[in-house]
Structure formats: C-alpha cells, structure tokens
Design a protein around this motif. Structure first.
Motif, PDB file in Angstrom:
ATOM      1  N   LEU A   1      32.734  21.554  34.939  1.00  0.00           N
ATOM      2  CA  LEU A   1      32.341  22.552  33.995  1.00  0.00           C
ATOM      3  C   LEU A   1      31.615  24.070  34.031  1.00  0.00           C
ATOM      4  CD1 LEU A   1      33.991  24.278  31.196  1.00  0.00           C
ATOM      5  CD2 LEU A   1      31.510  22.364  29.872  1.00  0.00           C
ATOM      6  N   GLY A   2      32.220  24.963  33.815  1.00  0.00           N
ATOM      7  CA  GLY A   2      31.110  26.254  33.886  1.00  0.00           C
ATOM      8  C   GLY A   2      31.075  26.718  35.841  1.00  0.00           C
ATOM      9  N   THR A   3      31.449  26.309  36.825  1.00  0.00           N
ATOM     10  CA  THR A   3      31.752  27.060  37.721  1.00  0.00           C
ATOM     11  C   THR A   3      33.110  28.126  37.824  1.00  0.00           C
ATOM     12  OG1 THR A   3      33.238  25.260  38.914  1.00  0.00           O
ATOM     13  CG2 THR A   3      31.486  24.213  38.790  1.00  0.00           C
ATOM     14  N   VAL A   4      32.457  28.878  38.667  1.00  0.00           N
ATOM     15  CA  VAL A   4      33.385  30.476  38.792  1.00  0.00           C
ATOM     16  C   VAL A   4      33.154  30.442  40.686  1.00  0.00           C
ATOM     17  CG1 VAL A   4      32.658  32.690  39.074  1.00  0.00           C
ATOM     18  CG2 VAL A   4      31.256  31.237  37.431  1.00  0.00           C
ATOM     19  N   ASP A   5      35.018  30.561  40.108  1.00  0.00           N
ATOM     20  CA  ASP A   5      35.733  30.583  41.305  1.00  0.00           C
ATOM     21  C   ASP A   5      35.620  32.186  42.015  1.00  0.00           C
ATOM     22  OD1 ASP A   5      37.830  30.473  43.492  1.00  0.00           O
ATOM     23  OD2 ASP A   5      39.460  29.791  41.859  1.00  0.00           O
ATOM     24  N   ARG A   6      34.952  31.441  42.767  1.00  0.00           N
ATOM     25  CA  ARG A   6      34.907  32.980  44.138  1.00  0.00           C
ATOM     26  C   ARG A   6      35.631  33.605  44.481  1.00  0.00           C
ATOM     27  NH1 ARG A   6      30.080  35.076  41.568  1.00  0.00           N
ATOM     28  NH2 ARG A   6      28.791  33.520  41.371  1.00  0.00           N
TER      29      ARG A   6
ATOM     30  N   ASP B   1      36.810  36.538  41.754  1.00  0.00           N
ATOM     31  CA  ASP B   1      36.198  37.066  40.806  1.00  0.00           C
ATOM     32  C   ASP B   1      36.657  38.367  39.821  1.00  0.00           C
ATOM     33  OD1 ASP B   1      34.426  35.727  41.199  1.00  0.00           O
ATOM     34  OD2 ASP B   1      33.552  36.718  42.475  1.00  0.00           O
ATOM     35  N   ARG B   2      38.150  39.009  40.370  1.00  0.00           N
ATOM     36  CA  ARG B   2      38.251  40.229  39.557  1.00  0.00           C
ATOM     37  C   ARG B   2      38.907  39.976  37.836  1.00  0.00           C
ATOM     38  NH1 ARG B   2      41.301  43.970  43.751  1.00  0.00           N
ATOM     39  NH2 ARG B   2      40.494  43.299  45.490  1.00  0.00           N
ATOM     40  N   GLY B   3      38.833  38.672  37.544  1.00  0.00           N
ATOM     41  CA  GLY B   3      39.481  38.780  36.899  1.00  0.00           C
ATOM     42  C   GLY B   3      40.858  39.634  36.982  1.00  0.00           C
TER      43      GLY B   3
END
Length: 63
Positions: free
Chosen positions: A2-7, A10-12
C-alpha cells in the motif's frame, strides 16, 4: 504494498501535450525563474553555489 508508486507510469492521466507543458513549466520553475529571497538567482544555481561552498573537495590519488 500500500502506498507505493509505480514509476513506469508517473504521468497519471496526462496526455503527451499536458506532460510536455508540465515538464517545461517545472524546468522553468527550477532553472530559469529568479527567486528574490535568494538573491535574484534561479534555485538550481543557488543550490549549486551552496554545495560548492559547503562541500569539501574530494581528493583522488592516481598511481
């Protein structure tokens, strides 16, 4: 996890044009804008000057 960012994405939801505009603005903000509180120089230049003044030079030995 939970809370990790998929690099990888990153643009959403930004389109390529929106991402390019964001990147251009970010570059201006960090590297070109003159900041009055730090002597009317760009933040990136201030950071470079700070580290140059406060960091001890590295000594390398060549044989």
């Amino acid at each position: 996890m939970l809370g990790t960012v998929d690099r990888r994405d990153d643009r959403g939801d930004l389109t390529d044009d929106e991402w390019a505009a964001f990147a251009q603005r970010q570059h201006w903000y960090c590297h070109r804008r003159l900041h009055g509180e730090i002597g009317h120089i760009p933040p990136a230049e201030y950071e470079t000057n700070y580290y140059r003044a406060t960091t001890e030079p590295q000594v390398t030995v060549t044989t």
